[in-house]
Design a protein around this motif. Sequence first.
Motif, PDB file in Angstrom:
ATOM      1  N   GLY A  32       0.779  -1.231   0.000  1.00 32.35           N
ATOM      2  CA  GLY A  32       0.000   0.000   0.000  1.00 32.35           C
ATOM      3  C   GLY A  32       0.811   1.281   0.000  1.00 32.35           C
ATOM      4  O   GLY A  32       0.420   2.278  -0.599  1.00 32.35           O
ATOM      5  N   LEU A  38      -1.814   1.642  -5.081  1.00 28.20           N
ATOM      6  CA  LEU A  38      -3.058   0.921  -5.374  1.00 28.20           C
ATOM      7  C   LEU A  38      -2.872  -0.057  -6.526  1.00 28.20           C
ATOM      8  O   LEU A  38      -3.354  -1.193  -6.481  1.00 28.20           O
ATOM      9  CB  LEU A  38      -4.170   1.934  -5.699  1.00 28.20           C
ATOM     10  N   THR A  64      -6.946   0.615   2.149  1.00 31.14           N
ATOM     11  CA  THR A  64      -6.123   1.735   1.693  1.00 31.14           C
ATOM     12  C   THR A  64      -6.734   3.087   2.024  1.00 31.14           C
ATOM     13  O   THR A  64      -6.093   4.115   1.871  1.00 31.14           O
ATOM     14  CB  THR A  64      -5.930   1.681   0.158  1.00 31.14           C
ATOM     15  N   ARG A  66      -8.932   4.439   0.307  1.00 31.74           N
ATOM     16  CA  ARG A  66      -9.429   5.049  -0.927  1.00 31.74           C
ATOM     17  C   ARG A  66     -10.892   4.647  -1.078  1.00 31.74           C
ATOM     18  O   ARG A  66     -11.315   3.612  -0.571  1.00 31.74           O
ATOM     19  CB  ARG A  66      -8.652   4.526  -2.146  1.00 31.74           C
ATOM     20  N   VAL A  71     -11.039   2.732  -6.413  1.00 34.49           N
ATOM     21  CA  VAL A  71     -10.472   1.393  -6.580  1.00 34.49           C
ATOM     22  C   VAL A  71     -11.069   0.734  -7.812  1.00 34.49           C
ATOM     23  O   VAL A  71     -10.360   0.176  -8.653  1.00 34.49           O
ATOM     24  CB  VAL A  71     -10.729   0.527  -5.324  1.00 34.49           C
TER      25      VAL A  71
END
Lengths: 184, 617, 228
Positions: A32, A38, A64, A66, A71
């Motif tokens: 990560g 990513l 993460t 996010r 993603v």
Amino acid sequence: MTQRANGPDSRDIRPQQGVDTKDIREIVARRGDERGGLIAVLQDIQARYGYLPQEGLKEVAEGTGRSLVDVYGVATFYRSFSLTPRGKHLICVCLGTACHVRGAPRILEQFQRELGVGVGGTTPDGEFTLETVNCLGACALGPVVVVDGKYFSNVAMPGVKGILREARSGSTRLKEPAAQASAR
Amino acid sequence: MREKLNSIDHFEALQDRLVSEWDRDVPTIVIPAGTCGRAAGADELIHATQQEITSRKLDGRIRLRITGCHGLCEMEPCVLIEPEGTIYPKIDPTEMARIVEAVARGEVLEDLLSQDPETGARIQKQKDLPFLKKQVRTILGRNEMLDPMRIEDYVRSGGYSAMAKVLARGAPAAVVEDVKASGLRGRGGAGFPTGRKWELLAKQPSDGGKFLVCNADEGDPGAYMDRSVLEGNPHSIVEGMIIGAYGTGATEGVIYVRNEYPLAVEHADIALQQARELGLLGEHILGTDFCFDISLVRGAGAFVCGEETALIRSIEGKIGEPRQRPPFPVEKGIDNKPTAINNVETWANIPIIIAQGAQQFAEIGTANNSGTKVFSLVGKIRNTGLVEVPMGTTIREIVHDIGGGPAGNARIKAVQTGGPSGGCIPAEMFDLPIDYDSLVEAGSIMGSGGMIVMDEDTCMVDVARYFMNFLKDESCGKCFTCRKGTQRMYEILDDIAKGSGTLEQLDLLEELAHVVKDTAMCGLGQTAPNPVLSTLRYFRDEYVEHIRKRRCPAGVCKELITYSINENCVGCQACVRACPVGAVKGREKEQHSIDAEKCIKCGLCRNVCKFEAVDVT
Amino acid sequence: MPEIGLTINGLPVTVDEGTTLLEAVRFLGWPIPTLCYMDGLSPYGACRLCVVEIGEGAEARLVSSCTYPAQEGLKVRTASERVLRARRMTLELLLASCPQSKTIQDLAAAHGVRQQRFKQEYEDCILCGRCVRMCEEQMMAKAIGFRNRGENRSIGTPFDIKSDVCRLCGACMYVCPTCQLRCTYNEPERAICGACANLTPPCIDKEQFNDMMCYMSPCVACEIEKEG
């Protein structure tokens, strides 16, 4: 602002078979923080499962920090990621310019006819997935077909059947899939 | 684990030791095993060689060196014998026993040597190959000298000396001056002067850190020189980047490699580890105050990531969507920090410039285009492979003298340079010297160096359609005119290729192409119409023939051709068996015929026919 | 704030640093058509309608004015022949893909685009990304985003299933430039597309309307609910 939805839009996504959330957490923890984080995480997950399972992507989003939109956007933007499971054997027909002028489109059509699937498709028996790549950089050998990492060079249409036979017998498994470095 | 070097003296001592311990006279079998070499069977050769050497107890008397690609792709898998420089092309593993035996005795195996295509004379030495005669291999020439997985090989052949020289000199600004004086222009496409880019980076405030990037996202289909350099000589890139960092004050480096190049990823990764072990990367390089490290990022399959701002996004782990410049990456790049991006070949030139001196480097090539350029010469050409020539060499010299002319009987009609962003240059213009400016004038671009040769069996409408098909998928899709424009150009080209196009559509195609070029935000969109515009410029009559006469002169466009069987047919039934739809009819030993209604024009019958009895019209 | 001097259509002007060309041009009263631009959202540069010509001679080129920052000495032309030609072709492409949008029809008419020569498509979305930016920047939700790339690019939720983070606020629909009539259905004289009739109101699945930030004003669905 972060009010959670309730009722009909609470998802019921069951973890797909074989997806180990611990595994994915471990990958996120390891990769990560790298540059390209990513993407590196998704590459490792794909190497592990052969594709990006839905539950895995949710786990990545959580791990993460996010959003799932990000993603999912990355997972669908880049071509080397697949969101559906692939067959046992991956057939990758190179469609680079050099291969194209030497007849790659007809080789691809021949594979489509033999397998009865389109590009990106997997045969119903789960044996083969047919994909294309926009140049493997082995232009001198064109048309090039890579099966499970084994390169077939100067492929001609009559040779397609033989390649499939060889793949079925498992002898293309000598090396790791070279078309996807992620599998290393 | 290697011992860490703590000073420049320490490094030089290591280099001296490696050179003095090296016995040049020990015969060495060199086997190139880049991606194509391996695909062609280099692994089997290596295995056979190891067995032969061991079984004959020749360990120590004959050395085996596994290198990256030498660019002699047509000859793969091949074997090079040092120190004589004997080259054996297309070697079968079963021949290795003889070769090892001959090497041990110091003999040459005449029957395995390559032959001159005209005279039939045997060619023993690699340097005498017609393919290599006009080449100047400053970059590629080093691949055969070293095993990319062994940093010692690189150091012994003079590697990292340029870096040591720069560190010992201690004047970062002088590095930038050297690169400026060399006249080196970016080898990735547009040819921006590298020295100027570095100067801009050096001037940026360095408080938050600065980045250097090696763009190894060689996405142009038909181009693979960057792959071969990164696979075959990864340390030259690492050294170039260290020198660049010293000159510009960069603190972090990134090598962005495309995922389709697994071997390049592996070799670059090993190179970085080994350089770190030796103390050539990381904190306090060679005991100085200079710190710099490089990380490796794998792409994930997106052509647009070759564009600088998209590449930066991808390194940040995002969608590779380009953004408006200004601000330029050199002001705001990775994590909004100043970033300079150069491609693989540009970086490989840096140690050479420092080692040779800028003046000597600038002497090669032409005034505004110094140095050499590596091209991948592929397509309908006899000698496929990597070609390194001084800038300003003409296309004719590359295609005919080095490439050996057409592969088959068909006449060469064009070369395509610059990948999907480039264009097709017709044979009448082959006296064009290859440099950044001439190619742009001719409607193409240098690009990263792909050179795809096309002959009369190549249909230019089909080529344009191929690139549009590529681009409509590879466009990130952000700019409306790029996304829809490439789709609509494809649609029109597809109509023309299928015989349903009109002359009005041809005008619309040209009008649209100009607008896409004008309105797209990034380099991909701005150059996307080039394949269409350049083929329209030089091969408009082919388009018109497709439209007016519903005919494809090259016999490529399926909807416009028919297959038939001529009197050469001996009635062997090979095509009858091969036809996937049962369109070929005929009894044994009688001339067959093709049912045009059923025929899907797959061409399989023509492929299996051994008597040239299947015609395409 | 430092000021920047530039020339727009021959007129020397000064603007604050950080001003985009679009802001400068519009402030001075020249018209520039836009679809993906919206006050309050970050400029994106997707629709390419707002292109202007900058630079001179061989260096002259078109840039999207919404994303291009004003620079010292820049010479900007907002309606040169090159700009107009590009704009007309862009509108023709838009008409060819989304012929039902009133906004696009009006823009095309205003720019003298009377025909489109491509194969007619009937799409709803031009992927301008207003809704994506609205969802992220103003609603702080990030429920929808871009998916895939190139010709397969689309906007939606991950996996095409209802998003956990979507509050059904309707802001995405409210800002959509091509289906504007969805949001003006209370003005029957302008409402001709009828898309609203086919839409599920964003609140329909919700149990508590009061907690929502609904942008479908003046939608009265919740009022009716309360009364009932």
